[in-house]
Design a protein around this motif. Sequence first.
Motif, PDB file in Angstrom:
ATOM      1  N   LYS A  32      35.935  31.841  33.423  1.00 23.55           N
ATOM      2  CA  LYS A  32      35.847  31.206  34.745  1.00 23.55           C
ATOM      3  C   LYS A  32      36.427  32.114  35.818  1.00 23.55           C
ATOM      4  N   ILE A  33      37.591  32.730  35.537  1.00 24.29           N
ATOM      5  CA  ILE A  33      38.204  33.652  36.502  1.00 24.29           C
ATOM      6  C   ILE A  33      37.325  34.870  36.719  1.00 24.29           C
ATOM      7  N   ARG A  34      36.792  35.416  35.644  1.00 20.04           N
ATOM      8  CA  ARG A  34      35.932  36.599  35.748  1.00 20.04           C
ATOM      9  C   ARG A  34      34.670  36.302  36.544  1.00 20.04           C
ATOM     10  N   LYS A  35      34.086  35.152  36.334  1.00 19.83           N
ATOM     11  CA  LYS A  35      32.868  34.779  37.060  1.00 19.83           C
ATOM     12  C   LYS A  35      33.131  34.642  38.551  1.00 19.83           C
ATOM     13  N   SER A  36      34.261  34.065  38.928  1.00 20.88           N
ATOM     14  CA  SER A  36      34.584  33.911  40.348  1.00 20.88           C
ATOM     15  C   SER A  36      34.808  35.269  41.011  1.00 20.88           C
ATOM     16  N   ILE A  37      35.425  36.202  40.298  1.00 18.07           N
ATOM     17  CA  ILE A  37      35.647  37.550  40.846  1.00 18.07           C
ATOM     18  C   ILE A  37      34.318  38.266  41.045  1.00 18.07           C
ATOM     19  N   LEU A  38      33.439  38.200  40.062  1.00 19.30           N
ATOM     20  CA  LEU A  38      32.127  38.856  40.189  1.00 19.30           C
ATOM     21  C   LEU A  38      31.314  38.235  41.316  1.00 19.30           C
ATOM     22  N   GLY A  39      31.453  36.938  41.538  1.00 15.31           N
ATOM     23  CA  GLY A  39      30.731  36.295  42.635  1.00 15.31           C
ATOM     24  C   GLY A  39      31.156  36.820  43.992  1.00 15.31           C
TER      25      GLY A  39
ATOM     26  N   GLU B 104      28.502  43.358  52.010  1.00 22.86           N
ATOM     27  CA  GLU B 104      27.976  42.687  53.190  1.00 22.86           C
ATOM     28  C   GLU B 104      29.089  42.151  54.084  1.00 22.86           C
ATOM     29  N   LYS B 105      30.265  41.847  53.504  1.00 24.55           N
ATOM     30  CA  LYS B 105      31.334  41.201  54.258  1.00 24.55           C
ATOM     31  C   LYS B 105      32.454  42.150  54.670  1.00 24.55           C
ATOM     32  N   VAL B 106      32.602  43.278  53.977  1.00 26.30           N
ATOM     33  CA  VAL B 106      33.694  44.213  54.271  1.00 26.30           C
ATOM     34  C   VAL B 106      33.180  45.308  55.190  1.00 26.30           C
ATOM     35  N   ALA B 107      33.896  45.549  56.262  1.00 25.09           N
ATOM     36  CA  ALA B 107      33.558  46.615  57.201  1.00 25.09           C
ATOM     37  C   ALA B 107      34.842  47.120  57.830  1.00 25.09           C
ATOM     38  N   VAL B 108      34.892  48.416  58.092  1.00 28.57           N
ATOM     39  CA  VAL B 108      36.050  49.044  58.722  1.00 28.57           C
ATOM     40  C   VAL B 108      35.587  49.660  60.030  1.00 28.57           C
ATOM     41  N   GLN B 109      36.198  49.246  61.117  1.00 32.93           N
ATOM     42  CA  GLN B 109      35.794  49.717  62.434  1.00 32.93           C
ATOM     43  C   GLN B 109      36.031  51.221  62.562  1.00 32.93           C
ATOM     44  N   GLY B 110      35.037  51.924  63.059  1.00 35.82           N
ATOM     45  CA  GLY B 110      35.156  53.355  63.272  1.00 35.82           C
ATOM     46  C   GLY B 110      34.913  54.192  62.041  1.00 35.82           C
ATOM     47  N   MET B 111      34.389  53.599  60.979  1.00 35.56           N
ATOM     48  CA  MET B 111      34.152  54.342  59.741  1.00 35.56           C
ATOM     49  C   MET B 111      32.718  54.159  59.302  1.00 35.56           C
ATOM     50  N   ASP B 112      32.077  55.261  58.900  1.00 37.67           N
ATOM     51  CA  ASP B 112      30.693  55.209  58.471  1.00 37.67           C
ATOM     52  C   ASP B 112      30.571  54.425  57.169  1.00 37.67           C
ATOM     53  N   GLU B 113      29.497  53.642  57.049  1.00 37.10           N
ATOM     54  CA  GLU B 113      29.326  52.771  55.889  1.00 37.10           C
ATOM     55  C   GLU B 113      29.179  53.559  54.598  1.00 37.10           C
ATOM     56  N   ASP B 114      28.441  54.680  54.645  1.00 37.56           N
ATOM     57  CA  ASP B 114      28.261  55.474  53.435  1.00 37.56           C
ATOM     58  C   ASP B 114      29.578  56.080  52.970  1.00 37.56           C
ATOM     59  N   GLU B 115      30.410  56.493  53.917  1.00 35.11           N
ATOM     60  CA  GLU B 115      31.704  57.052  53.558  1.00 35.11           C
ATOM     61  C   GLU B 115      32.666  55.984  53.058  1.00 35.11           C
ATOM     62  N   LEU B 116      32.546  54.779  53.607  1.00 38.30           N
ATOM     63  CA  LEU B 116      33.445  53.691  53.211  1.00 38.30           C
ATOM     64  C   LEU B 116      33.291  53.339  51.745  1.00 38.30           C
ATOM     65  N   TRP B 117      32.062  53.337  51.221  1.00 40.49           N
ATOM     66  CA  TRP B 117      31.800  52.833  49.869  1.00 40.49           C
ATOM     67  C   TRP B 117      31.675  53.941  48.841  1.00 40.49           C
ATOM     68  N   ILE B 118      32.325  55.061  49.062  1.00 40.50           N
ATOM     69  CA  ILE B 118      32.334  56.132  48.068  1.00 40.50           C
ATOM     70  C   ILE B 118      33.115  55.661  46.838  1.00 40.50           C
ATOM     71  N   GLY B 119      32.508  55.763  45.667  1.00 39.01           N
ATOM     72  CA  GLY B 119      33.155  55.338  44.431  1.00 39.01           C
ATOM     73  C   GLY B 119      32.820  53.918  44.016  1.00 39.01           C
ATOM     74  N   TRP B 120      32.093  53.173  44.859  1.00 35.90           N
ATOM     75  CA  TRP B 120      31.736  51.788  44.541  1.00 35.90           C
ATOM     76  C   TRP B 120      30.546  51.763  43.583  1.00 35.90           C
ATOM     77  N   SER B 121      30.500  50.764  42.715  1.00 33.31           N
ATOM     78  CA  SER B 121      29.370  50.586  41.796  1.00 33.31           C
ATOM     79  C   SER B 121      29.184  49.094  41.528  1.00 33.31           C
ATOM     80  N   ASP B 122      27.946  48.685  41.300  1.00 36.78           N
ATOM     81  CA  ASP B 122      27.645  47.306  40.941  1.00 36.78           C
ATOM     82  C   ASP B 122      28.032  47.080  39.478  1.00 36.78           C
ATOM     83  N   ILE B 123      28.669  45.943  39.193  1.00 33.82           N
ATOM     84  CA  ILE B 123      29.224  45.725  37.856  1.00 33.82           C
ATOM     85  C   ILE B 123      28.758  44.378  37.294  1.00 33.82           C
ATOM     86  N   THR B 124      28.934  44.235  35.996  1.00 31.61           N
ATOM     87  CA  THR B 124      28.635  42.995  35.288  1.00 31.61           C
ATOM     88  C   THR B 124      29.882  42.549  34.521  1.00 31.61           C
ATOM     89  N   SER B 125      29.786  41.402  33.872  1.00 36.21           N
ATOM     90  CA  SER B 125      30.924  40.903  33.105  1.00 36.21           C
ATOM     91  C   SER B 125      31.291  41.844  31.957  1.00 36.21           C
TER      92      SER B 125
END
Length: 393
Positions: A252-259, A266-287
Amino acid sequence: MSRTLEPTLYSLLPSYSTALPQPLLELASSLLAQSRHSAGALKVDEEVARSYACAHIACERLKISLDLPPIQVRPPIPPRLYKRLYSHLDNVLPSTSLGKPSRIRTPTSKAKEASLFGSAQRIPSRATPTKDTSLAKFRSPAATRADGTPTKSASKPPPLPVKKKAGGLNSTLPAWIRPTIQLLCKELDQELIGRTVLAGMQTIVAPHGRRTKDQWVNDHLTPLLAAVYCLVSGQLYVLVQGKDLDNRQYSKIRKSILGVLEHAQEKVAVQGMDEDELWIGWSDITSKNVDTAMAEIIKRGWQEEEWFDGFEDMVKRSDPDADNSSDDVDNDEDGRISEKLHIQRADTMFQSRWDMTDQKRREYREWKEGILQRIEEIKRSLPTPMEVDSTAD
């Protein structure tokens, strides 16, 4: 030509009242056909905007030559996804022009034009300006000496501004980790564990203030964050509920985190920072990725370090009522923490506020003892019945 291209072009050029130029229609249709060959494999949500992006690219490439009106972009998918799709197609599709090739002017043609429109005699060219002469008009009067030569400080370009990072200028963590932790705590209503999760990521990803060279850690940042958050959230459950974490609660905890992580970009943004640079190292994950990262944490013993050992003490030291005295904090501290953590958001189906917490049990015992004490006092205040001597005559 695709039937959707013409209305799409009109939506991109809403102020265009006349018929669309034929070169624009042909280029848009050509780009759409080429995209199916060069970029055939697109995601489902990106495929919806393929024709729209091709029409947009055609308008951008011909807006000067055809003198098109201002382009108004309203993509059928979220802006973040559309920006990525547009950049991909713009790089993949060749930027060829549909117009006639420009005429190459040869020395003979130049001579003919000169004889037709003016004198064919050679005009003497002026002297090439020097470096100081060319740059003189861009220098301020204070930047030159009395003899006209520039000073040493004037020849240096001004320093470029430092680009803002989400974690601070000296942060060694990837820029998206800190705001993503804040999003998880906010969405799951667990602000209490945010600092511990951040401390865990700093200990693993940037030990001693330097970015780790561990290849596995750098390649699994997103599942590692989810596993650390799941570990701390599970420990909070054990401390509050007073029982072990079973597989059902862990899932249940794992499912809520993945959700939450599914919509983090879509919800996280940093003012003054390029989107491609912001998400360096990010990857889509599963359980499965979270379980693998959790096993790696247990294997390396990261949960035995100081960042996790001090979590229990931090929970016990938490005090939501700052106005109470220190004696009340010592006596009722655990009960208030349990009571606060059981109150969840109103949009959940099960309301934990009606569960029997330690604080409620304590209050019930006090109430029960008070009632029994009052009953004893009432009994004592009643008059004692007179005893009759049965042996009297």
